[in-house]
Design an enzyme around this catalytic site. Structure first.
Site, PDB file in Angstrom:
ATOM      1  N   HIS A 297     -23.194 -13.475 -33.840  1.00 30.42           N
ATOM      2  CA  HIS A 297     -22.399 -12.366 -33.311  1.00 30.42           C
ATOM      3  C   HIS A 297     -22.443 -12.379 -31.787  1.00 30.42           C
ATOM      4  CE1 HIS A 297     -22.766 -10.864 -37.456  1.00 30.42           C
ATOM      5  NE2 HIS A 297     -21.691 -10.145 -37.182  1.00 30.42           N
TER       6      HIS A 297
ATOM      7  N   LYS B 220     -24.375  -7.129 -29.645  1.00 40.94           N
ATOM      8  CA  LYS B 220     -24.809  -6.572 -30.930  1.00 40.94           C
ATOM      9  C   LYS B 220     -26.316  -6.349 -30.889  1.00 40.94           C
ATOM     10  CE  LYS B 220     -24.611  -7.257 -35.956  1.00 40.94           C
ATOM     11  NZ  LYS B 220     -24.174  -5.863 -36.207  1.00 40.94           N
TER      12      LYS B 220
END
Length: 263
Positions: free
Chosen positions: A157, A161
């Site tokens: 990600h 995040k």
């Protein structure tokens, strides 16, 4: 017409959800919340022009939900915020769509109890993408036949995040573990140690990666990789809006995207 409220409406996910709500012929945005930018129009952050819905302070959540007659609240924020705000909405009689990841078992228990006490309907899912939920179904079936293979999960990600591993990776691990009769989870690998029956879970945080998930089943002389790649956060927003339309027609209870999609 379904009256929708959105938490975190100024953020990346929240603004996409606002955009998808106003593009639905069956929904209207009646409230938008955040921790700043109070009084500004929610449409400004969704880049859709003025909507006549101002950003409200989340501290006034209960009051604004009641005054706006919201039917459902969509929450893709942070675990520490969701565990406070979801119970407020549930006890106010507002249905819930929760896409927040990183909830601890204790936080999830608080939310579940409030939903039951409030007698509302809620969908709670780590991932609202239709494709990811089909991915879950595929890995469940694959695991039944590959229980003696080594199993690894790799997720990647963007560098903003906060939680790791991703909620989607953890859900994938739970699905596989249930299918093969239980396995220990190992997060990353370091040092020298014997390996037992386990699922390795590995997280990458880099650049602007929207979301990649790979499940690897490896045996002697062969391996199978099942992969889902998200190219845009729009898939999560569209899924959340679809779930919001669905949940308002359901009896009180806690549902998953499997229920929404009929998987």
């Amino acid at each position: 017409m379904i009256n929708v409220a959105v938490l975190g409406a100024c953020g990346r996910m929240g603004s996409l959800i606002v955009e998808n709500v106003i593009n639905s012929k069956d929904m209207q945005l009646v409230a938008a919340f955040d921790i700043s930018y109070f009084g500004r129009d929610a449409g400004e952050f969704a880049r859709v022009g003025k909507l006549g819905v101002q950003i409200s302070d989340v501290k006034n959540l209960e009051t604004v939900l009641k005054e706006s007659k919201a039917d459902v609240l969509i929450d893709f924020t942070a675990a520490g915020a969701t565990v406070v705000n979801a119970p407020i909405a549930a006890r106010a009689g507002v249905n819930l769509i929760i896409g927040t990841t990183g909830l601890t078992p204790e936080q999830r228990a608080v939310i579940d109890e409030a939903i039951q006490e409030g007698q509302v309907s809620a969908v709670i899912s780590p991932n609202y993408s239709v494709g990811v939920n089909v991915f879950f179904k595929i890995i469940r079936e694959a695991a039944k036949y590959l229980a003696d293979y080594d199993i690894e999960i790799i997720e990647a990600h963007h560098n903003q995040k906060k939680d790791a591993p991703s909620g989607t990776a953890l859900r994938a691990a739970d699905i596989i573990s249930e299918a093969v009769g239980g396995r220990e989870y190992v997060y990353g690998r370091e040092g020298i140690a014997p390996r037992g029956k386990e699922i390795g879970i590995h997280g990458v945080r880099a650049g602007d990666i929207t979301g990649d998930h790979i499940v690897l089943f490896a045996g002697n002389s062969e391996r199978i990789e099942i992969k889902h790649i998200a190219h845009s956060r729009q898939i999560f927003a569209k899924g959340a809006v679809r779930a919001a339309e669905w949940v308002c027609r359901q009896k009180p209870g806690i549902y998953s995207m499997d229920d929404v999609l009929g998987l």
